[in-house]
Scaffold this motif. Structure first.
Motif, mmCIF file in Angstrom:
data_model
loop_
_atom_site.group_PDB
_atom_site.id
_atom_site.type_symbol
_atom_site.label_atom_id
_atom_site.label_comp_id
_atom_site.label_asym_id
_atom_site.label_seq_id
_atom_site.Cartn_x
_atom_site.Cartn_y
_atom_site.Cartn_z
ATOM 1 N N THR A 17 0.457 -1.582 -0.276
ATOM 2 C CA THR A 17 0.320 0.170 0.015
ATOM 3 C C THR A 17 0.663 1.187 -0.417
ATOM 4 O OG1 THR A 17 -1.568 -0.919 1.161
ATOM 5 C CG2 THR A 17 -1.686 1.212 1.074
ATOM 6 N N LEU A 18 0.899 2.516 -0.911
ATOM 7 C CA LEU A 18 1.796 3.111 -0.951
ATOM 8 C C LEU A 18 0.411 4.284 -0.852
ATOM 9 C CD1 LEU A 18 3.583 2.538 -4.325
ATOM 10 C CD2 LEU A 18 4.530 2.285 -2.108
ATOM 11 N N PRO A 19 1.643 5.482 -0.153
ATOM 12 C CA PRO A 19 0.744 6.831 0.134
ATOM 13 C C PRO A 19 0.451 7.468 -0.911
ATOM 14 C CG PRO A 19 2.176 6.250 1.610
ATOM 15 C CD PRO A 19 2.528 5.269 0.727
ATOM 16 N N LEU A 75 16.313 -15.698 4.108
ATOM 17 C CA LEU A 75 15.135 -14.774 3.662
ATOM 18 C C LEU A 75 14.811 -13.866 5.210
ATOM 19 C CD1 LEU A 75 13.270 -15.256 1.825
ATOM 20 C CD2 LEU A 75 12.494 -16.676 2.245
ATOM 21 N N LYS A 76 15.330 -14.470 6.351
ATOM 22 C CA LYS A 76 14.498 -13.879 7.814
ATOM 23 C C LYS A 76 15.418 -12.120 7.083
ATOM 24 C CE LYS A 76 12.604 -17.428 9.979
ATOM 25 N NZ LYS A 76 12.544 -18.509 11.690
ATOM 26 N N ALA A 77 16.431 -12.755 7.607
ATOM 27 C CA ALA A 77 17.022 -10.555 7.552
ATOM 28 C C ALA A 77 16.952 -10.357 6.536
ATOM 29 C CB ALA A 77 18.697 -11.443 7.406
ATOM 30 N N MET A 78 16.538 -10.943 5.240
ATOM 31 C CA MET A 78 16.119 -9.114 3.953
ATOM 32 C C MET A 78 15.074 -8.803 4.549
ATOM 33 S SD MET A 78 15.212 -10.473 0.158
ATOM 34 C CE MET A 78 13.487 -11.334 0.517
ATOM 35 N N LEU A 79 14.159 -9.863 5.266
ATOM 36 C CA LEU A 79 12.250 -9.431 5.199
ATOM 37 C C LEU A 79 12.400 -8.441 6.434
ATOM 38 C CD1 LEU A 79 10.580 -13.128 5.224
ATOM 39 C CD2 LEU A 79 10.366 -10.892 3.112
ATOM 40 N N LYS A 80 13.436 -8.951 7.205
ATOM 41 C CA LYS A 80 13.462 -7.692 7.851
ATOM 42 C C LYS A 80 13.656 -5.856 7.653
ATOM 43 C CE LYS A 80 13.188 -6.231 12.592
ATOM 44 N NZ LYS A 80 12.251 -5.818 12.754
ATOM 45 N N ARG A 81 14.588 -6.215 6.782
ATOM 46 C CA ARG A 81 15.822 -5.351 5.954
ATOM 47 C C ARG A 81 14.375 -4.229 5.046
ATOM 48 N NH1 ARG A 81 20.533 -6.999 3.456
ATOM 49 N NH2 ARG A 81 20.295 -5.048 2.389
ATOM 50 N N ILE A 82 13.032 -5.213 5.067
ATOM 51 C CA ILE A 82 12.607 -4.955 3.877
ATOM 52 C C ILE A 82 11.338 -3.911 4.745
ATOM 53 C CG2 ILE A 82 9.903 -4.962 2.418
ATOM 54 C CD1 ILE A 82 11.675 -7.703 1.101
ATOM 55 N N GLU A 83 10.546 -5.247 5.392
ATOM 56 C CA GLU A 83 9.641 -4.301 6.521
ATOM 57 C C GLU A 83 10.555 -3.318 7.364
ATOM 58 O OE1 GLU A 83 7.902 -5.862 10.607
ATOM 59 O OE2 GLU A 83 9.644 -6.583 10.869
ATOM 60 N N GLU A 84 11.725 -2.549 7.686
ATOM 61 C CA GLU A 84 12.416 -2.013 8.091
ATOM 62 C C GLU A 84 11.915 -0.303 7.192
ATOM 63 O OE1 GLU A 84 16.711 -3.067 9.113
ATOM 64 O OE2 GLU A 84 15.272 -4.003 11.100
ATOM 65 N N TYR A 85 12.963 -0.754 5.946
ATOM 66 C CA TYR A 85 13.291 -0.457 4.458
ATOM 67 C C TYR A 85 11.423 0.326 4.495
ATOM 68 C CZ TYR A 85 12.305 2.183 0.464
ATOM 69 O OH TYR A 85 11.895 3.119 -0.562
ATOM 70 N N HIS A 86 10.348 -0.137 4.537
ATOM 71 C CA HIS A 86 9.027 0.286 4.286
ATOM 72 C C HIS A 86 8.134 0.968 5.302
ATOM 73 C CE1 HIS A 86 4.940 -0.391 2.635
ATOM 74 N NE2 HIS A 86 4.385 -0.936 3.100
ATOM 75 N N GLU A 87 8.760 0.933 6.419
ATOM 76 C CA GLU A 87 8.146 1.974 7.296
ATOM 77 C C GLU A 87 8.602 3.098 7.362
ATOM 78 O OE1 GLU A 87 8.696 0.002 11.263
ATOM 79 O OE2 GLU A 87 6.947 -1.483 11.360
ATOM 80 N N LYS A 88 10.344 3.639 6.939
ATOM 81 C CA LYS A 88 10.234 4.321 6.590
ATOM 82 C C LYS A 88 9.896 5.442 5.565
ATOM 83 C CE LYS A 88 15.110 3.603 9.032
ATOM 84 N NZ LYS A 88 16.458 3.214 8.765
ATOM 85 N N PHE A 89 9.579 4.356 4.359
ATOM 86 C CA PHE A 89 9.264 5.064 3.478
ATOM 87 C C PHE A 89 7.567 5.537 3.521
ATOM 88 C CE2 PHE A 89 6.473 4.354 -0.361
ATOM 89 C CZ PHE A 89 7.478 4.776 -1.547
#
Length: 94
Positions: A17-19, A75-89
């Motif tokens: 979901t994009l703002p 995979l878990k580490a990558m997903l965590k990085r995506i989650e952190e990035y998504h929150e910042k985005f």
């Protein structure tokens, strides 16, 4: 962000979901919103995903494709990085 369960495939297609502010920024750059998101993800994290618009999607929805072949811990580490990035985005474009 949400994703259907992946069964017997090497790709996942999370829906994002994009703002509206991010959608307008993408359009001002002449980019599809999911392409803009994918490029920002790559530039900020080094994680490469493929925008869902290249595969066809329902208008007004956004996805990306990611490979899920890495070992579970990677995979878990990558997903965590995506989650952190998504929150910042989301914070940046709210």
């Amino acid at each position: 962000m949400k994703c259907n369960a992946v069964v017997g495939a090497m790709y996942a297609f999370p829906r994002i979901t994009l703002p509206e502010k991010a959608i307008q920024k993408a359009k001002s750059l002449g980019q599809a919103p999911d392409f803009f998101y994918a490029m920002q993800l790559l530039e900020n994290t080094g994680i490469c995903v493929v925008p869902g618009s290249g595969f066809g999607q329902i208008p007004g929805t956004y996805h990306f494709r990611t490979t899920i072949l890495p070992q579970t811990d990677k995979l878990k580490a990558m997903l965590k990085r995506i989650e952190e990035y998504h929150e910042k985005f989301l914070d940046e474009y709210k």
